[in-house]
Design a protein around this motif. Structure first.
Motif, PDB file in Angstrom:
ATOM      1  N   LEU A 119       0.828  -1.202   0.000  1.00  0.00           N
ATOM      2  CA  LEU A 119       0.000   0.000   0.000  1.00  0.00           C
ATOM      3  C   LEU A 119       0.866   1.256   0.000  1.00  0.00           C
ATOM      4  O   LEU A 119       0.597   2.218  -0.727  1.00  0.00           O
ATOM      5  N   THR A 120       1.940   1.255   0.792  1.00  0.00           N
ATOM      6  CA  THR A 120       2.842   2.415   0.829  1.00  0.00           C
ATOM      7  C   THR A 120       3.526   2.628  -0.510  1.00  0.00           C
ATOM      8  O   THR A 120       3.636   3.754  -1.001  1.00  0.00           O
ATOM      9  N   VAL A 121       3.996   1.548  -1.122  1.00  0.00           N
ATOM     10  CA  VAL A 121       4.660   1.656  -2.417  1.00  0.00           C
ATOM     11  C   VAL A 121       3.689   2.130  -3.480  1.00  0.00           C
ATOM     12  O   VAL A 121       4.040   2.954  -4.346  1.00  0.00           O
ATOM     13  N   LEU A 122       2.450   1.651  -3.443  1.00  0.00           N
ATOM     14  CA  LEU A 122       1.454   2.075  -4.430  1.00  0.00           C
ATOM     15  C   LEU A 122       1.170   3.566  -4.318  1.00  0.00           C
ATOM     16  O   LEU A 122       1.074   4.273  -5.336  1.00  0.00           O
ATOM     17  N   LYS A 123       1.057   4.082  -3.096  1.00  0.00           N
ATOM     18  CA  LYS A 123       0.812   5.516  -2.907  1.00  0.00           C
ATOM     19  C   LYS A 123       1.990   6.343  -3.409  1.00  0.00           C
ATOM     20  O   LYS A 123       1.809   7.431  -3.949  1.00  0.00           O
ATOM     21  N   ALA A 124       3.212   5.826  -3.210  1.00  0.00           N
ATOM     22  CA  ALA A 124       4.388   6.567  -3.670  1.00  0.00           C
ATOM     23  C   ALA A 124       4.512   6.535  -5.181  1.00  0.00           C
ATOM     24  O   ALA A 124       4.941   7.514  -5.800  1.00  0.00           O
ATOM     25  N   ARG A 125       4.116   5.424  -5.811  1.00  0.00           N
ATOM     26  CA  ARG A 125       4.237   5.320  -7.267  1.00  0.00           C
ATOM     27  C   ARG A 125       3.132   6.074  -7.992  1.00  0.00           C
ATOM     28  O   ARG A 125       3.391   6.840  -8.921  1.00  0.00           O
ATOM     29  N   SER A 126       1.924   5.842  -7.600  1.00  0.00           N
ATOM     30  CA  SER A 126       0.786   6.473  -8.277  1.00  0.00           C
ATOM     31  C   SER A 126      -0.336   6.653  -7.257  1.00  0.00           C
ATOM     32  O   SER A 126      -1.074   5.702  -6.960  1.00  0.00           O
ATOM     33  N   ALA A 127      -0.408   7.849  -6.699  1.00  0.00           N
ATOM     34  CA  ALA A 127      -1.384   8.116  -5.648  1.00  0.00           C
ATOM     35  C   ALA A 127      -2.816   8.086  -6.161  1.00  0.00           C
ATOM     36  O   ALA A 127      -3.754   7.909  -5.386  1.00  0.00           O
ATOM     37  N   GLU A 128      -3.023   8.249  -7.493  1.00  0.00           N
ATOM     38  CA  GLU A 128      -4.390   8.305  -8.015  1.00  0.00           C
ATOM     39  C   GLU A 128      -5.018   6.928  -8.178  1.00  0.00           C
ATOM     40  O   GLU A 128      -6.239   6.811  -8.336  1.00  0.00           O
ATOM     41  N   ARG A 129      -4.246   5.864  -8.165  1.00  0.00           N
ATOM     42  CA  ARG A 129      -4.804   4.519  -8.335  1.00  0.00           C
ATOM     43  C   ARG A 129      -5.471   4.049  -7.045  1.00  0.00           C
ATOM     44  O   ARG A 129      -4.969   4.279  -5.942  1.00  0.00           O
ATOM     45  N   ASP A 130      -6.588   3.394  -7.174  1.00  0.00           N
ATOM     46  CA  ASP A 130      -7.301   2.872  -6.021  1.00  0.00           C
ATOM     47  C   ASP A 130      -6.609   1.608  -5.518  1.00  0.00           C
ATOM     48  O   ASP A 130      -6.271   0.712  -6.310  1.00  0.00           O
ATOM     49  N   PRO A 131      -6.424   1.512  -4.207  1.00  0.00           N
ATOM     50  CA  PRO A 131      -5.752   0.319  -3.655  1.00  0.00           C
ATOM     51  C   PRO A 131      -6.709  -0.865  -3.550  1.00  0.00           C
ATOM     52  O   PRO A 131      -7.029  -1.348  -2.455  1.00  0.00           O
ATOM     53  N   THR A 132      -7.124  -1.361  -4.679  1.00  0.00           N
ATOM     54  CA  THR A 132      -7.991  -2.536  -4.690  1.00  0.00           C
ATOM     55  C   THR A 132      -7.182  -3.790  -4.365  1.00  0.00           C
ATOM     56  O   THR A 132      -5.941  -3.795  -4.521  1.00  0.00           O
ATOM     57  N   PRO A 133      -7.829  -4.853  -3.905  1.00  0.00           N
ATOM     58  CA  PRO A 133      -7.075  -6.086  -3.605  1.00  0.00           C
ATOM     59  C   PRO A 133      -6.288  -6.604  -4.791  1.00  0.00           C
ATOM     60  O   PRO A 133      -5.176  -7.133  -4.620  1.00  0.00           O
ATOM     61  N   GLU A 134      -6.843  -6.460  -6.005  1.00  0.00           N
ATOM     62  CA  GLU A 134      -6.129  -6.942  -7.182  1.00  0.00           C
ATOM     63  C   GLU A 134      -4.860  -6.133  -7.433  1.00  0.00           C
ATOM     64  O   GLU A 134      -3.792  -6.685  -7.761  1.00  0.00           O
ATOM     65  N   VAL A 135      -4.983  -4.792  -7.303  1.00  0.00           N
ATOM     66  CA  VAL A 135      -3.822  -3.923  -7.523  1.00  0.00           C
ATOM     67  C   VAL A 135      -2.745  -4.205  -6.475  1.00  0.00           C
ATOM     68  O   VAL A 135      -1.543  -4.304  -6.789  1.00  0.00           O
ATOM     69  N   LEU A 136      -3.136  -4.345  -5.210  1.00  0.00           N
ATOM     70  CA  LEU A 136      -2.161  -4.625  -4.156  1.00  0.00           C
ATOM     71  C   LEU A 136      -1.503  -5.983  -4.356  1.00  0.00           C
ATOM     72  O   LEU A 136      -0.296  -6.146  -4.107  1.00  0.00           O
ATOM     73  N   ALA A 137      -2.280  -6.961  -4.813  1.00  0.00           N
ATOM     74  CA  ALA A 137      -1.696  -8.277  -5.075  1.00  0.00           C
ATOM     75  C   ALA A 137      -0.674  -8.211  -6.201  1.00  0.00           C
ATOM     76  O   ALA A 137       0.374  -8.886  -6.149  1.00  0.00           O
ATOM     77  N   ASP A 138      -0.942  -7.373  -7.200  1.00  0.00           N
ATOM     78  CA  ASP A 138       0.005  -7.209  -8.300  1.00  0.00           C
ATOM     79  C   ASP A 138       1.301  -6.564  -7.813  1.00  0.00           C
ATOM     80  O   ASP A 138       2.403  -6.962  -8.227  1.00  0.00           O
ATOM     81  N   VAL A 139       1.176  -5.560  -6.928  1.00  0.00           N
ATOM     82  CA  VAL A 139       2.375  -4.911  -6.377  1.00  0.00           C
ATOM     83  C   VAL A 139       3.180  -5.905  -5.552  1.00  0.00           C
ATOM     84  O   VAL A 139       4.421  -5.955  -5.629  1.00  0.00           O
ATOM     85  N   ARG A 140       2.506  -6.714  -4.749  1.00  0.00           N
ATOM     86  CA  ARG A 140       3.218  -7.710  -3.943  1.00  0.00           C
ATOM     87  C   ARG A 140       3.960  -8.704  -4.826  1.00  0.00           C
ATOM     88  O   ARG A 140       5.074  -9.128  -4.514  1.00  0.00           O
ATOM     89  N   ALA A 141       3.325  -9.088  -5.924  1.00  0.00           N
ATOM     90  CA  ALA A 141       3.984 -10.026  -6.830  1.00  0.00           C
ATOM     91  C   ALA A 141       5.211  -9.409  -7.471  1.00  0.00           C
ATOM     92  O   ALA A 141       6.250 -10.069  -7.641  1.00  0.00           O
ATOM     93  N   GLN A 142       5.132  -8.124  -7.845  1.00  0.00           N
ATOM     94  CA  GLN A 142       6.283  -7.455  -8.450  1.00  0.00           C
ATOM     95  C   GLN A 142       7.458  -7.330  -7.478  1.00  0.00           C
ATOM     96  O   GLN A 142       8.615  -7.470  -7.864  1.00  0.00           O
ATOM     97  N   LEU A 143       7.151  -7.038  -6.217  1.00  0.00           N
ATOM     98  CA  LEU A 143       8.206  -6.823  -5.227  1.00  0.00           C
ATOM     99  C   LEU A 143       8.641  -8.109  -4.542  1.00  0.00           C
ATOM    100  O   LEU A 143       9.637  -8.101  -3.807  1.00  0.00           O
ATOM    101  N   GLY A 144       7.915  -9.184  -4.749  1.00  0.00           N
ATOM    102  CA  GLY A 144       8.255 -10.432  -4.087  1.00  0.00           C
ATOM    103  C   GLY A 144       7.877 -10.464  -2.630  1.00  0.00           C
ATOM    104  O   GLY A 144       8.496 -11.181  -1.828  1.00  0.00           O
TER     105      GLY A 144
END
Length: 600
Positions: A35-60
């Motif tokens: 969630l913190t990384v998503l806000k820093a990268r693109s604050a306008e995107r909604d932190p939906t479970p799918e989006v957060l899962a994608d970020v977790r997969a990218q960062l491992g």
């Protein structure tokens, strides 16, 4: 060979524990790193479970913190510190650039500090070389200088010298000219503290037999002064190593003011954004810098002391001084108490928007702030928080520093590792572990405040154990408890206590710095650091709003340092060679010597 190997393993274990703790920071903070990384990268995107899962997969992140830590440590062997979670760029070049900027700034700041320390000790050197020294270095000017907040000095220099006068660039980092103002902001307070510590040792050096002999032979005064400085420097070098690390990683506020991409600022921004690879690499760089700086300073101290350190041929630098009546600490203390007493009856929270940013007057002796609140009231009430907290931390740091300084094999590596963590990063770690609150800055500052006192204690003990009188006492059968109580503590406790008093304004400044950066007390608290942060944007329009808390901080520094000059061990130390020219009593034989002589 066994002792150096044990110390190396102890240092390695501490550094590994620190880096691992930093690596677990995003999980200790009880927030989702994705969630913190998503806000820093693109604050306008909604932190939906799918989006957060994608970020977790990218960062491992799905593999857990221990797996991420293992991958990062494995990459270090290949010279790969990973990629930033925020920018996606390689971490190692970014951290090396930040380290280069910090090392350049540190080098220039140390030069400023050495010049400042020389000016602070100039009078002591002049009088001591001519045998007219009657005590330690006096004056409250260096105390006021040491108590000036670095971020306030930086703001004033940037506004006046950089913007209004246009003599030097105020913002950015593009060449040597951009180092002058931030180096002055860092070097002036540091040099004042170094000068006070050196001035505390110089009278003992000028009272040694070699100084008396050289003066009797008619050597030039500058030669005597130069040798006296060389005699005192080994006891200060361990603290100098701590200063080096502090100027590199602890200059976060100054780097913020001047927009310098240094290591402290880079590490702080990575911690706030939970950019784990950058945070780990920056912390590791600070730990390695601390190990190199402190190791080099300790080696230099041994080389400067020479064979006398091993042969037990030194003389003590700490001699009892005759009682003196000092008016300065009473004057500074009375003025400080008067300010607090006048501010306490007033309401620090009363708002009057019609009186915003009013200049000092009879109704408001310190003026008002941007909300129309009386600054004298806020300074007075803030003293209860700032002063009492700083005094409590200083007392704890003094006790811990002396106790740990008596165990140099334990405290040396521990102090080096702890000192590598800037107070700002320490505050973030405390916030992550126990949550925010008014106790957060106190815990963070107390965790690092003991390190210079422990380094000072161990350095003085090393030299005191190499003195002739200590070797003689041991040969006459003195036990460990007697040596500690009658020989070591009388030589160590007074200078270390004076050092703790000199550090008292620095502790208050560290608390103020955390408040200035938003990591300390929160509005509407009248804590002094928060007062400086709140009124900083109005410094040009209403300078009194910033000068009021800064002046009280400087007054605290003047009181603490001038009061430190009166700290003495109760009673007369025995078993010393007295200096009749400085008014000391002639030496008397120690009880151990007296008993053995009578037995014969």
């Amino acid at each position: 060979m066994r002792q150096p190997l044990t110390a190396l393993l102890w240092r390695t274990a501490l550094a590994a524990a620190l880096v691992c703790g930093i690596g677990l920071l995003p999980w200790l903070s009880r927030t989702d790193p994705a969630l913190t990384v998503l806000k820093a990268r693109s604050a306008e995107r909604d932190p939906t479970p799918e989006v957060l899962a994608d970020v977790r997969a990218q960062l491992g992140l799905d593999s857990g913190p221990l797996s991420l830590l293992g991958q990062w440590l494995g990459g270090l062997w290949r010279g790969d510190a990973g990629r930033s979670w925020i920018s996606g760029g390689e971490v190692l070049p970014e951290v090396l650039r930040a380290l280069g900027a910090s090392l350049l700034l540190m080098s220039v700041a140390l030069l400023v500090a050495f010049v400042t320390a020389a000016l602070v000790c100039a009078r002591t050197l002049h009088l001591g070389a001519r045998r007219r020294l009657d005590g330690g270095s006096g004056g409250g000017g260096s105390a006021v200088l040491a108590a000036l907040p670095e971020f306030l000095v930086a703001s004033v220099l940037a506004t006046v010298v950089g913007v209004h006068l246009g003599w030097l660039p105020a913002l950015g980092w593009y060449g040597p000219q951009w180092t002058v103002l931030p180096a002055l902001a860092l070097g002036l307070p540091t040099g004042a503290v170094l000068g006070r510590l050196l001035g505390d040792l110089l009278p003992g050096a000028f009272a040694e037999p070699w100084a008396l002999a050289t003066a009797a032979q008619g050597l030039p005064a500058r030669c005597v002064a130069r040798r006296a400085v060389r005699r005192c420097v080994p006891a200060l070098l361990p603290n100098l190593g701590l200063f080096v690390v502090g100027l590199t990683g602890g200059a976060v506020a100054v780097e913020q003011v001047f927009d310098i991409p240094g290591l402290g600022r880079t590490t702080l921004q990575a911690a706030l954004a939970q950019d784990l690879p950058v945070l780990q690499a920056g912390t590791l760089a600070l730990v390695l810098l601390a190990a190199v700086a402190t190791g080099a300073c300790r080696l230099a101290a041994r080389l400067l002391a020479g064979p006398a350190l091993r042969a037990g041929a030194l003389t003590t630098l700490h001699r009892p001084s005759p009682p003196t009546r000092r008016v300065q600490p009473f004057a500074y203390g009375a003025l400080l108490v008067a300010v607090v007493a006048l501010g306490l009856p007033r309401d620090p929270l009363a708002l009057d928007t019609g009186e915003r940013l009013r200049a000092p007057s009879l109704a408001h002796p310190f003026g008002t702030d941007a909300l129309g609140r009386d600054l004298l009231a806020r300074v007075g009430h803030g003293a209860l928080d700032t002063l009492l907290l700083a005094l409590g931390i200083s007392a704890v740091a003094l006790c811990a520093g002396v106790l740990l300084g008596l165990l140099p094999r334990l405290s040396g590596p521990l102090a080096d590792t702890v000192n590598a963590v800037p107070p700002v990063l320490g505050a973030l770690l405390v916030t992550a572990a126990v949550g925010g609150g008014t106790a957060t800055p106190a815990i963070a500052v107390a965790a690092v405040a003991w390190t210079p006192l422990a380094a000072h204690t161990s350095a003085l003990l090393t030299q005191e154990r190499a003195t002739e009188h200590f070797a003689a006492a041991r040969q006459f059968g003195a036990g460990p408890w007697y040596l500690l109580r009658r020989e070591l503590l009388p030589a160590v406790l007074p200078p270390v206590t004076r050092h703790a008093l000199v550090r008292l304004p620095g502790i208050a400044l560290a608390l103020a710095s955390l408040g200035f950066l938003g990591l300390g007390a929160q509005p509407p608290s009248p804590e002094w650091g928060l007062l400086l942060a709140e009124n900083q944007p109005y410094a040009e329009r209403a300078p009194w709003a910033v000068l009021a808390p800064a002046a009280v901080l400087a007054l605290l520094g003047a009181f603490a340092v001038t009061a430190a000059g009166g700290v003495r061990w109760p009673g007369r130390r025995r078993g010393r060679t007295g200096n009749h020219t400085s008014g000391e009593a002639p030496a008397r034989p120690s009880p151990v010597t007296k008993e053995l002589v009578e037995a014969r």
